[in-house]
Scaffold this motif. Structure first.
Motif, PDB file in Angstrom:
ATOM      1  N   VAL A 112       0.661  -1.173  -0.006  1.00  0.00           N
ATOM      2  CA  VAL A 112      -0.025  -0.044  -0.112  1.00  0.00           C
ATOM      3  C   VAL A 112       0.822   1.340  -0.063  1.00  0.00           C
ATOM      4  O   VAL A 112       0.535   2.291  -0.857  1.00  0.00           O
ATOM      5  CB  VAL A 112      -0.903   0.017   1.255  1.00  0.00           C
ATOM      6  CG1 VAL A 112      -1.795   1.513   1.251  1.00  0.00           C
ATOM      7  CG2 VAL A 112      -1.858  -1.224   1.007  1.00  0.00           C
ATOM      8  N   ILE A 113       1.953   1.416   0.872  1.00  0.00           N
ATOM      9  CA  ILE A 113       2.861   2.424   0.757  1.00  0.00           C
ATOM     10  C   ILE A 113       4.126   2.141  -0.075  1.00  0.00           C
ATOM     11  O   ILE A 113       4.944   1.335   0.425  1.00  0.00           O
ATOM     12  CB  ILE A 113       3.144   2.648   2.117  1.00  0.00           C
ATOM     13  CG1 ILE A 113       2.094   2.928   3.185  1.00  0.00           C
ATOM     14  CG2 ILE A 113       4.213   3.828   2.378  1.00  0.00           C
ATOM     15  CD1 ILE A 113       2.249   3.313   4.549  1.00  0.00           C
ATOM     16  N   THR A 114       4.126   2.434  -1.275  1.00  0.00           N
ATOM     17  CA  THR A 114       5.242   2.137  -2.146  1.00  0.00           C
ATOM     18  C   THR A 114       5.724   3.397  -2.905  1.00  0.00           C
ATOM     19  O   THR A 114       4.797   4.347  -3.033  1.00  0.00           O
ATOM     20  CB  THR A 114       4.770   1.189  -3.225  1.00  0.00           C
ATOM     21  OG1 THR A 114       3.500   1.597  -4.027  1.00  0.00           O
ATOM     22  CG2 THR A 114       4.307  -0.263  -2.551  1.00  0.00           C
ATOM     23  N   PHE A 115       7.019   3.085  -3.312  1.00  0.00           N
ATOM     24  CA  PHE A 115       7.516   4.635  -4.341  1.00  0.00           C
ATOM     25  C   PHE A 115       6.932   4.321  -5.522  1.00  0.00           C
ATOM     26  O   PHE A 115       6.579   3.256  -6.131  1.00  0.00           O
ATOM     27  CB  PHE A 115       9.072   4.131  -4.491  1.00  0.00           C
ATOM     28  CG  PHE A 115       9.734   4.589  -2.901  1.00  0.00           C
ATOM     29  CD1 PHE A 115       9.689   5.607  -2.251  1.00  0.00           C
ATOM     30  CD2 PHE A 115      10.697   3.317  -2.555  1.00  0.00           C
ATOM     31  CE1 PHE A 115      10.347   5.811  -1.166  1.00  0.00           C
ATOM     32  CE2 PHE A 115      11.320   3.653  -1.514  1.00  0.00           C
ATOM     33  CZ  PHE A 115      11.193   4.964  -0.539  1.00  0.00           C
ATOM     34  N   PRO A 116       6.939   5.658  -6.155  1.00  0.00           N
ATOM     35  CA  PRO A 116       6.164   5.638  -7.488  1.00  0.00           C
ATOM     36  C   PRO A 116       7.146   4.701  -8.537  1.00  0.00           C
ATOM     37  O   PRO A 116       8.190   4.881  -8.426  1.00  0.00           O
ATOM     38  CB  PRO A 116       6.304   6.941  -8.104  1.00  0.00           C
ATOM     39  CG  PRO A 116       6.139   7.630  -6.633  1.00  0.00           C
ATOM     40  CD  PRO A 116       6.980   6.904  -5.440  1.00  0.00           C
ATOM     41  N   THR A 117       6.483   4.122  -9.640  1.00  0.00           N
ATOM     42  CA  THR A 117       7.188   3.333 -10.553  1.00  0.00           C
ATOM     43  C   THR A 117       7.830   4.485 -11.537  1.00  0.00           C
ATOM     44  O   THR A 117       7.432   5.509 -11.415  1.00  0.00           O
ATOM     45  CB  THR A 117       6.080   2.528 -11.154  1.00  0.00           C
ATOM     46  OG1 THR A 117       5.131   3.395 -11.896  1.00  0.00           O
ATOM     47  CG2 THR A 117       5.417   1.392 -10.589  1.00  0.00           C
ATOM     48  N   PRO A 118       8.665   4.126 -12.439  1.00  0.00           N
ATOM     49  CA  PRO A 118       9.371   4.934 -13.410  1.00  0.00           C
ATOM     50  C   PRO A 118       8.331   5.491 -14.322  1.00  0.00           C
ATOM     51  O   PRO A 118       8.326   6.968 -14.460  1.00  0.00           O
ATOM     52  CB  PRO A 118      10.304   4.286 -14.072  1.00  0.00           C
ATOM     53  CG  PRO A 118      10.683   2.981 -13.036  1.00  0.00           C
ATOM     54  CD  PRO A 118       9.312   2.830 -12.278  1.00  0.00           C
ATOM     55  N   ASP A 119       7.049   4.811 -14.484  1.00  0.00           N
ATOM     56  CA  ASP A 119       6.163   5.433 -15.318  1.00  0.00           C
ATOM     57  C   ASP A 119       5.323   6.342 -14.421  1.00  0.00           C
ATOM     58  O   ASP A 119       4.732   7.492 -15.310  1.00  0.00           O
ATOM     59  CB  ASP A 119       5.231   4.399 -16.015  1.00  0.00           C
ATOM     60  CG  ASP A 119       5.929   3.261 -16.737  1.00  0.00           C
ATOM     61  OD1 ASP A 119       7.126   3.679 -17.450  1.00  0.00           O
ATOM     62  OD2 ASP A 119       5.538   2.371 -16.850  1.00  0.00           O
ATOM     63  N   ASP A 120       5.147   6.219 -13.226  1.00  0.00           N
ATOM     64  CA  ASP A 120       4.384   7.293 -12.449  1.00  0.00           C
ATOM     65  C   ASP A 120       4.913   8.452 -12.216  1.00  0.00           C
ATOM     66  O   ASP A 120       4.517   9.437 -11.589  1.00  0.00           O
ATOM     67  CB  ASP A 120       3.955   6.532 -11.212  1.00  0.00           C
ATOM     68  CG  ASP A 120       3.000   5.564 -11.531  1.00  0.00           C
ATOM     69  OD1 ASP A 120       2.440   5.463 -12.448  1.00  0.00           O
ATOM     70  OD2 ASP A 120       2.813   4.558 -10.639  1.00  0.00           O
ATOM     71  N   LEU A 121       6.400   8.509 -12.098  1.00  0.00           N
ATOM     72  CA  LEU A 121       7.011   9.761 -11.748  1.00  0.00           C
ATOM     73  C   LEU A 121       6.996  10.845 -12.707  1.00  0.00           C
ATOM     74  O   LEU A 121       6.932  12.157 -12.144  1.00  0.00           O
ATOM     75  CB  LEU A 121       8.515   9.484 -11.755  1.00  0.00           C
ATOM     76  CG  LEU A 121       9.218   8.639 -10.667  1.00  0.00           C
ATOM     77  CD1 LEU A 121      10.831   8.144 -11.087  1.00  0.00           C
ATOM     78  CD2 LEU A 121       9.150   9.135  -9.449  1.00  0.00           C
ATOM     79  N   GLU A 122       6.633  10.784 -13.805  1.00  0.00           N
ATOM     80  CA  GLU A 122       6.408  11.895 -14.512  1.00  0.00           C
ATOM     81  C   GLU A 122       5.075  12.582 -14.314  1.00  0.00           C
ATOM     82  O   GLU A 122       4.959  13.861 -13.930  1.00  0.00           O
ATOM     83  CB  GLU A 122       6.108  11.440 -16.017  1.00  0.00           C
ATOM     84  CG  GLU A 122       5.854  12.559 -17.115  1.00  0.00           C
ATOM     85  CD  GLU A 122       6.017  12.140 -18.692  1.00  0.00           C
ATOM     86  OE1 GLU A 122       5.435  12.841 -19.525  1.00  0.00           O
ATOM     87  OE2 GLU A 122       6.213  10.990 -18.882  1.00  0.00           O
ATOM     88  N   ASP A 184       6.499   6.651   1.676  1.00  0.00           N
ATOM     89  CA  ASP A 184       7.506   6.005   2.534  1.00  0.00           C
ATOM     90  C   ASP A 184       7.020   6.563   4.002  1.00  0.00           C
ATOM     91  O   ASP A 184       6.891   7.697   3.914  1.00  0.00           O
ATOM     92  CB  ASP A 184       8.939   6.575   1.972  1.00  0.00           C
ATOM     93  CG  ASP A 184      10.067   5.817   2.956  1.00  0.00           C
ATOM     94  OD1 ASP A 184      10.046   4.780   2.948  1.00  0.00           O
ATOM     95  OD2 ASP A 184      10.522   6.651   3.760  1.00  0.00           O
ATOM     96  N   ILE A 185       7.273   5.600   5.100  1.00  0.00           N
ATOM     97  CA  ILE A 185       7.145   6.277   6.327  1.00  0.00           C
ATOM     98  C   ILE A 185       8.178   5.614   7.235  1.00  0.00           C
ATOM     99  O   ILE A 185       8.818   4.525   6.871  1.00  0.00           O
ATOM    100  CB  ILE A 185       5.738   5.884   6.732  1.00  0.00           C
ATOM    101  CG1 ILE A 185       5.683   4.249   6.906  1.00  0.00           C
ATOM    102  CG2 ILE A 185       4.479   6.404   6.181  1.00  0.00           C
ATOM    103  CD1 ILE A 185       4.488   3.910   7.680  1.00  0.00           C
ATOM    104  N   HIS A 296      -4.878   5.407   5.547  1.00  0.00           N
ATOM    105  CA  HIS A 296      -4.974   6.585   5.005  1.00  0.00           C
ATOM    106  C   HIS A 296      -4.813   6.516   3.412  1.00  0.00           C
ATOM    107  O   HIS A 296      -5.545   7.148   2.781  1.00  0.00           O
ATOM    108  CB  HIS A 296      -3.704   7.429   5.363  1.00  0.00           C
ATOM    109  CG  HIS A 296      -3.503   8.841   4.431  1.00  0.00           C
ATOM    110  ND1 HIS A 296      -4.390  10.031   4.766  1.00  0.00           N
ATOM    111  CD2 HIS A 296      -2.805   8.913   3.678  1.00  0.00           C
ATOM    112  CE1 HIS A 296      -3.841  10.816   3.791  1.00  0.00           C
ATOM    113  NE2 HIS A 296      -2.906  10.447   3.238  1.00  0.00           N
ATOM    114  N   ASN A 297      -3.822   5.675   2.988  1.00  0.00           N
ATOM    115  CA  ASN A 297      -3.674   5.327   1.631  1.00  0.00           C
ATOM    116  C   ASN A 297      -4.831   4.658   0.949  1.00  0.00           C
ATOM    117  O   ASN A 297      -5.341   4.729  -0.139  1.00  0.00           O
ATOM    118  CB  ASN A 297      -2.248   4.666   1.259  1.00  0.00           C
ATOM    119  CG  ASN A 297      -1.215   5.581   1.274  1.00  0.00           C
ATOM    120  OD1 ASN A 297      -1.241   6.776   1.658  1.00  0.00           O
ATOM    121  ND2 ASN A 297       0.083   4.870   0.998  1.00  0.00           N
ATOM    122  N   LEU A 298      -5.315   3.573   1.733  1.00  0.00           N
ATOM    123  CA  LEU A 298      -6.633   3.000   1.223  1.00  0.00           C
ATOM    124  C   LEU A 298      -7.630   3.559   0.913  1.00  0.00           C
ATOM    125  O   LEU A 298      -8.532   3.761  -0.129  1.00  0.00           O
ATOM    126  CB  LEU A 298      -6.796   1.898   2.140  1.00  0.00           C
ATOM    127  CG  LEU A 298      -5.951   0.566   2.316  1.00  0.00           C
ATOM    128  CD1 LEU A 298      -6.505  -0.597   3.336  1.00  0.00           C
ATOM    129  CD2 LEU A 298      -6.004  -0.076   0.919  1.00  0.00           C
TER     130      LEU A 298
END
Length: 356
Positions: A112-122, A184-185, A296-298
């Motif tokens: 649920v709490i993950t870094f954005p993928t390279p495709d999402d960074l844009e 990230d937490i 919160h993320n959910l």
């Protein structure tokens, strides 16, 4: 009370009829009823949480009831005795449920709490550029800040938990994207520890996990301005020296404010957790706070938005002495500030002459 052990054999209608003294359960099994006043989550968010926690070995209504007990405990920060009375189950069972469901929520944290993928960074960069009101911020990949979680003074090492705001606390460090979603937490450091030191001991810093090369994250004045091992850009110290710095600070504050709004939403939803001393052992506090971050993320994923009524105190920690092992990021900040002040279009007068 023995009925709890036989939930898998009882239909929801029969369960509610046999437990007429449990209004929360009656509300849950009534289609279309609003659960947010009692459980702080919408029905869709609760359904999503139950689906995420359910395994192939679960059956009947046991998981549903346990999630409701856990959410009720979180929403009211109530003692096990109070929850026991509300759900008509033994106090020892409430204790087991709270700890079992909290461990289950922690197990799904990395999903649920993950870094954005390279495709999402844009998309993230475009979101921060829109927040700041400047295309120069398209290289921003997140915003970082810290939050103090009130706790009762522990029996041992109490001075370590006494923070600069004059109460005992445990710290939550979080990085959010442009929508206020936690990516990230890092939670658990005592309240007396400086924000910059919490950062330097967090996995995202020691492992150089985020942001990726060519990207940066935004922090307030309590953090050092860095280009390595991670790129973290802070505002210029007040008083600023020129309009370029002033303009950059204004844009920076607009973009960085998203993490403060995320803390505000977290506090608004779980006001019983964040607006009074959490009455659990200090060892259990990080797990409870991490569960709130997952929920919160959910909620954001399900469109369950809590308006941020209160945001984190904007007062910064005093700056910590410069870490000689880290590379200063003033050059990166200066370049970003220059890009913010650069004109979007060429001045027409510049086209009226030939230049050699």
């Amino acid at each position: 009370k023995k009925l709890y052990t036989h939930l898998q054999t009882v239909s929801p209608t029969t369960y509610c009829r046999l437990n007429a003294a449990v209004p929360i359960l009656q509300l849950y099994f009534k289609d279309g009823s609003d659960l947010r006043p009692s459980l702080r989550l919408s029905r869709q968010s609760i359904t999503s949480l139950i689906a995420a926690l359910r395994s192939d070995f679960d059956h009947g209504w046991e998981t549903d009831i346990e999630v409701l007990v856990f959410l009720y405990w979180l929403a009211h920060a109530a003692s096990y005795r109070v929850v026991s009375v509300a759900f008509d189950i033994p106090k020892s069972t409430v204790h087991d449920i709270v700890h079992r469901i909290s461990r289950a929520v922690i197990c799904i944290l990395k999903r649920v709490i993950t870094f954005p993928t390279p495709d999402d960074l844009e998309e993230v960069g475009a979101g921060f550029a829109q927040l700041a009101g400047s295309p120069a911020f398209c290289t921003v990949a997140g915003a970082i800040d810290g939050c103090h979680i009130r706790i009762k003074a522990p029996a041992s090492d109490a001075p370590c938990y006494f923070n600069r705001k004059l109460f005992h606390s445990v710290q939550l460090q979080a990085i959010t994207d442009h929508k206020g979603k936690f990516i990230d937490i890092f939670v658990g450091y005592p309240g007396s520890v400086h924000d910059a030191r919490v950062l330097k001991n967090s996995p995202v810093y020691t492992g150089r996990l985020y942001p990726p090369a060519g990207k940066c994250i935004l922090g307030d004045g309590g953090y050092p301005c860095l280009s390595a091992p991670i790129c973290l850009i802070t505002p210029y110290r007040e008083p600023v020296q020129n309009p370029v710095q002033a303009r950059f600070n204004a844009k920076h504050a607009r973009a960085h404010n998203v993490v403060e709004r995320a803390f505000g939403m977290l506090k608004t939803r779980w006001r019983s957790i964040f607006f009074k001393a959490l009455e659990v052992s200090p060892a259990f506090v990080p797990e409870v706070v991490a569960c709130c971050a997952v929920l919160h993320n959910l909620c954001l994923q399900n469109g369950d938005i809590a308006d941020a009524e209160v945001v984190e105190d904007p007062a910064d920690d005093p700056p910590e002495p410069q870490n000689t092992e880290a590379s200063a990021g003033e050059d990166v900040r200066d370049n970003l500030a220059a890009a913010v002040s650069a004109p979007d279009n060429c001045v027409p007068a510049l086209h009226e002459h030939d230049y050699l």
